[in-house]
Design a protein around this motif. Structure first.
Motif, PDB file in Angstrom:
ATOM      1  N   LEU A  30       0.645  -1.244  -0.041  1.00 34.91           N
ATOM      2  CA  LEU A  30      -0.067  -0.147  -0.017  1.00 34.91           C
ATOM      3  C   LEU A  30       0.852   1.144  -0.083  1.00 34.91           C
ATOM      4  N   PRO A  31       1.626   1.400   0.985  1.00 34.59           N
ATOM      5  CA  PRO A  31       2.542   2.657   0.872  1.00 34.59           C
ATOM      6  C   PRO A  31       3.602   2.794  -0.077  1.00 34.59           C
ATOM      7  N   ILE A  32       4.051   1.535  -0.726  1.00 32.63           N
ATOM      8  CA  ILE A  32       5.020   1.291  -1.805  1.00 32.63           C
ATOM      9  C   ILE A  32       4.119   1.923  -3.201  1.00 32.63           C
ATOM     10  N   GLY A  33       3.086   1.180  -3.482  1.00 30.85           N
ATOM     11  CA  GLY A  33       2.275   1.673  -4.598  1.00 30.85           C
ATOM     12  C   GLY A  33       1.827   3.020  -4.586  1.00 30.85           C
ATOM     13  N   ALA A  34       1.718   3.699  -3.433  1.00 30.80           N
ATOM     14  CA  ALA A  34       1.474   5.166  -3.839  1.00 30.80           C
ATOM     15  C   ALA A  34       2.607   5.987  -3.797  1.00 30.80           C
ATOM     16  N   MET A  35       3.797   5.414  -4.001  1.00 33.76           N
ATOM     17  CA  MET A  35       5.100   6.341  -4.203  1.00 33.76           C
ATOM     18  C   MET A  35       4.858   6.740  -5.853  1.00 33.76           C
ATOM     19  N   PRO A  36       5.656   8.125  -5.840  1.00 36.32           N
ATOM     20  CA  PRO A  36       5.848   8.422  -7.416  1.00 36.32           C
ATOM     21  C   PRO A  36       6.644   7.341  -8.266  1.00 36.32           C
ATOM     22  N   GLU A  37       5.928   7.252  -9.202  1.00 34.94           N
ATOM     23  CA  GLU A  37       6.521   6.025 -10.258  1.00 34.94           C
ATOM     24  C   GLU A  37       8.069   5.774 -10.347  1.00 34.94           C
ATOM     25  N   ASP A  38       8.696   7.125 -10.528  1.00 38.84           N
ATOM     26  CA  ASP A  38      10.081   6.921 -10.480  1.00 38.84           C
ATOM     27  C   ASP A  38      10.811   6.214  -9.379  1.00 38.84           C
ATOM     28  N   ASP A  39      10.305   6.734  -8.079  1.00 37.84           N
ATOM     29  CA  ASP A  39      10.778   6.019  -6.845  1.00 37.84           C
ATOM     30  C   ASP A  39      10.157   4.612  -6.847  1.00 37.84           C
ATOM     31  N   LEU A  40       9.235   4.405  -7.239  1.00 41.91           N
ATOM     32  CA  LEU A  40       8.405   3.059  -7.184  1.00 41.91           C
ATOM     33  C   LEU A  40       9.322   1.943  -7.839  1.00 41.91           C
ATOM     34  N   LEU A  41       9.730   2.560  -9.357  1.00 38.00           N
ATOM     35  CA  LEU A  41      10.464   1.622 -10.218  1.00 38.00           C
ATOM     36  C   LEU A  41      11.925   1.598  -9.814  1.00 38.00           C
ATOM     37  N   SER A  42      12.546   2.615  -9.049  1.00 36.76           N
ATOM     38  CA  SER A  42      14.029   2.463  -8.917  1.00 36.76           C
ATOM     39  C   SER A  42      14.277   1.701  -7.733  1.00 36.76           C
ATOM     40  N   TRP A  43      13.655   2.018  -6.430  1.00 37.62           N
ATOM     41  CA  TRP A  43      14.031   1.105  -5.546  1.00 37.62           C
ATOM     42  C   TRP A  43      12.861   0.686  -4.500  1.00 37.62           C
ATOM     43  N   GLY A  44      11.587   1.481  -4.580  1.00 42.67           N
ATOM     44  CA  GLY A  44      10.360   1.203  -3.816  1.00 42.67           C
ATOM     45  C   GLY A  44       9.984  -0.214  -3.944  1.00 42.67           C
ATOM     46  N   TRP A  45      10.076  -0.630  -4.973  1.00 42.36           N
ATOM     47  CA  TRP A  45       9.452  -2.217  -5.119  1.00 42.36           C
ATOM     48  C   TRP A  45      10.248  -3.160  -4.347  1.00 42.36           C
ATOM     49  N   ARG A  46      11.593  -2.781  -4.271  1.00 42.64           N
ATOM     50  CA  ARG A  46      12.312  -3.687  -3.639  1.00 42.64           C
ATOM     51  C   ARG A  46      12.309  -3.884  -1.826  1.00 42.64           C
ATOM     52  N   VAL A  47      11.601  -2.718  -1.278  1.00 40.89           N
ATOM     53  CA  VAL A  47      11.426  -2.858  -0.081  1.00 40.89           C
ATOM     54  C   VAL A  47      10.676  -4.099   0.631  1.00 40.89           C
ATOM     55  N   PRO A  48       9.468  -4.509   0.060  1.00 35.64           N
ATOM     56  CA  PRO A  48       8.685  -5.623   0.530  1.00 35.64           C
ATOM     57  C   PRO A  48       9.559  -6.947   0.582  1.00 35.64           C
ATOM     58  N   PHE A  49      10.449  -6.789  -0.624  1.00 36.92           N
ATOM     59  CA  PHE A  49      11.248  -8.394  -0.657  1.00 36.92           C
ATOM     60  C   PHE A  49      12.350  -8.354   0.466  1.00 36.92           C
ATOM     61  N   TRP A  50      13.113  -7.046   0.843  1.00 36.39           N
ATOM     62  CA  TRP A  50      14.261  -7.207   1.642  1.00 36.39           C
ATOM     63  C   TRP A  50      13.718  -7.426   2.985  1.00 36.39           C
ATOM     64  N   LEU A  51      12.460  -7.070   3.304  1.00 35.01           N
ATOM     65  CA  LEU A  51      11.720  -7.400   4.709  1.00 35.01           C
ATOM     66  C   LEU A  51      11.592  -9.019   4.978  1.00 35.01           C
ATOM     67  N   SER A  52      12.134  -9.715   3.941  1.00 35.57           N
ATOM     68  CA  SER A  52      11.972 -11.206   4.100  1.00 35.57           C
ATOM     69  C   SER A  52      13.075 -11.689   4.890  1.00 35.57           C
ATOM     70  N   ALA A  53      14.003 -10.734   5.180  1.00 35.40           N
ATOM     71  CA  ALA A  53      15.227 -11.212   6.125  1.00 35.40           C
ATOM     72  C   ALA A  53      14.755 -11.337   7.594  1.00 35.40           C
TER      73      ALA A  53
END
Length: 443
Positions: free
Chosen positions: A169-192
């Protein structure tokens, strides 16, 4: 005697483990629908990029049948607990590494290649998750409440989807440039954090009494897969065909989200809330349907859930096509939250009761994972056949549900038989050294 608290402890541990495991698996599906077409296939036109992104989602299901043979052998030879620890470690590591991948703009074709490899590892891991958790809870549960306790594994998968969707939800609401550069990675990193919690929880699990007894009595097979395929092929095929009904879930979670956001231009955040609301409802509906299945039988509840949810896919996709958010919420909750939960919540007991203890995990894993592989590619097929319209996709989904219902109809009802009786009866049935005719199971 097994302590009274053991069934609840086993159900809770399996449920929490499924939350952790399927958080990892579902965040990939959301990313495939919203981001990966632009990040890993930017040189394709939007429609082709979406199709290729869905294909990487489906690839994870290709690895599931292969992993099922390995996980099934491990679980039926050495125990359910080892499978459950291994699956969460593999899934967590692969998911974290997806978040670290370079994009197509950085290294070209090698980016989607590495994405596919990690997706294969995810699928290999998931092949043993539900079957291991289902076996654990089923074998710990009292006979009169097997469906109820084993349904907690499926409640965990729904909770995992809720958490995964909420993370977007917060990731999808980001500006598209931020979403496509680094935002989409955050949910995957949380898997640690997911890996650490999952290992701690699952290392504390107890092995099931029936498996421990079978090991003590020397009843375990050196090659359980061989016995399964020799003596229980009908059960495997029946589970496989019933599991095809899972395409209701994959069409809902992946294709319908893309259809709403990319094709119809609906609000991304609102559609994510649709998924959250639906799965919150499902978390309550699943154990209720399972309790009903303990009273009236597995088959009537499961078959009604399969056919009902397949039919309601027409209403859900039509609601998306109309652009009416109230209709979308209502149709989604009715189809996936309530009716599909009848199919979903009864699956663990229905599948597990088809096999004796010594091949139970193998039978469930192989049958379900081949069926889930078919369901996993449903979004890819749907994107290829929709032609901008939703009716062919709804027909495809209902066909899968009908196959599941017919397959379930051919099974014997096992709700009111003790688990030990099922083991003994099937052992007598498939003991080739006996000349006595098969003794019919109780109705």
């Amino acid at each position: 005697m097994t302590p009274r608290k053991t069934p609840g402890k086993a159900a809770l541990a399996s449920s929490v483990g499924s939350v952790l495991e399927y958080y990892d698996f579902f965040i990939y599906g959301t990313a495939a629908a919203l981001v990966f077409g632009k990040v890993f296939f930017p040189e394709s036109d939007p429609a082709t990029g979406t199709l290729l992104s869905f294909a990487t989602y489906g690839v994870g299901y290709v690895a599931r049948p292969v992993g099922a043979f390995f996980m099934g052998h491990l679980g039926d030879r050495y125990g359910r607990k080892r499978v459950l620890v291994l699956t969460v470690v593999m899934m967590g590591i692969a998911t974290f590494l997806v978040g670290c991948l370079p994009t197509y703009a950085s290294i070209g074709i090698w980016a989607p290649v590495m994405l596919v490899v990690l997706r294969l590892v995810q699928g290999f891991s998931a092949s043993g998750e539900q079957s291991g958790g289902n076996s654990l809870t089923l074998e710990h549960a009292p006979d009169e409440r097997r469906a109820f306790f084993s349904s907690f594994t499926l409640m965990g998968t729904q909770a995992g989807l809720v958490i995964a969707t909420a993370a977007w939800l917060p990731i999808g609401a980001m500006p598209e440039d931020d979403l496509l550069s680094w935002g989409w990675r955050v949910p995957f990193w949380l898997s640690a954090f997911v890996v650490l919690a999952g290992v701690i929880i699952r290392r504390r699990l107890d092995e099931t009494p029936v498996f421990t007894e079978a090991a003590r009595e020397g009843e375990l097979e050196q090659a359980p897969i061989g016995e399964l395929l020799r003596d229980h092929p009908t059960g495997v095929v029946r589970v496989l065909l019933t599991a095809v009904g899972s395409m209701v879930s994959t069409i809902f979670a992946v294709y319908a989200l893309s259809f709403a956001v990319d094709t119809k231009g609906l609000d991304k955040t609102t559609m994510l809330w649709v998924a959250i609301a639906t799965n919150v409802v499902a978390m309550g509906a699943i154990p209720m349907w399972a309790r009903l299945a303990d009273r009236v039988g597995r088959k009537p509840v499961l078959i009604a859930g399969a056919l009902g949810s397949g039919a309601l896919m027409f209403a859900y996709l039509a609601a998306i096509d109309s652009g009416s958010y109230p209709l979308i919420f209502a149709a989604a909750v009715a189809m996936s939250g309530v009716v599909y939960s009848a199919f979903n919540g009864v699956q663990p007991a229905f599948y597990g009761e088809m096999f004796p203890t010594k091949v139970r995990l193998s039978g469930m894993a192989i049958g379900t994972q081949i069926g889930y592989a078919i369901g996993g590619f449903a979004p890819t097929v749907a994107a290829a056949i929709d032609g901008g319209g939703w009716v062919p996709v709804a027909l495809l989904t209902f066909a899968g549900s009908a196959i599941a219902a017919v397959a379930a109809l051919t099974a014997r009802e096992s709700a009111h038989l003790p688990l030990q009786h099922l083991d003994d009866a099937r052992a007598r049935r498939f003991d080739r050294s006996q000349a006595a005719p098969e003794r019919t199971l109780a109705r």
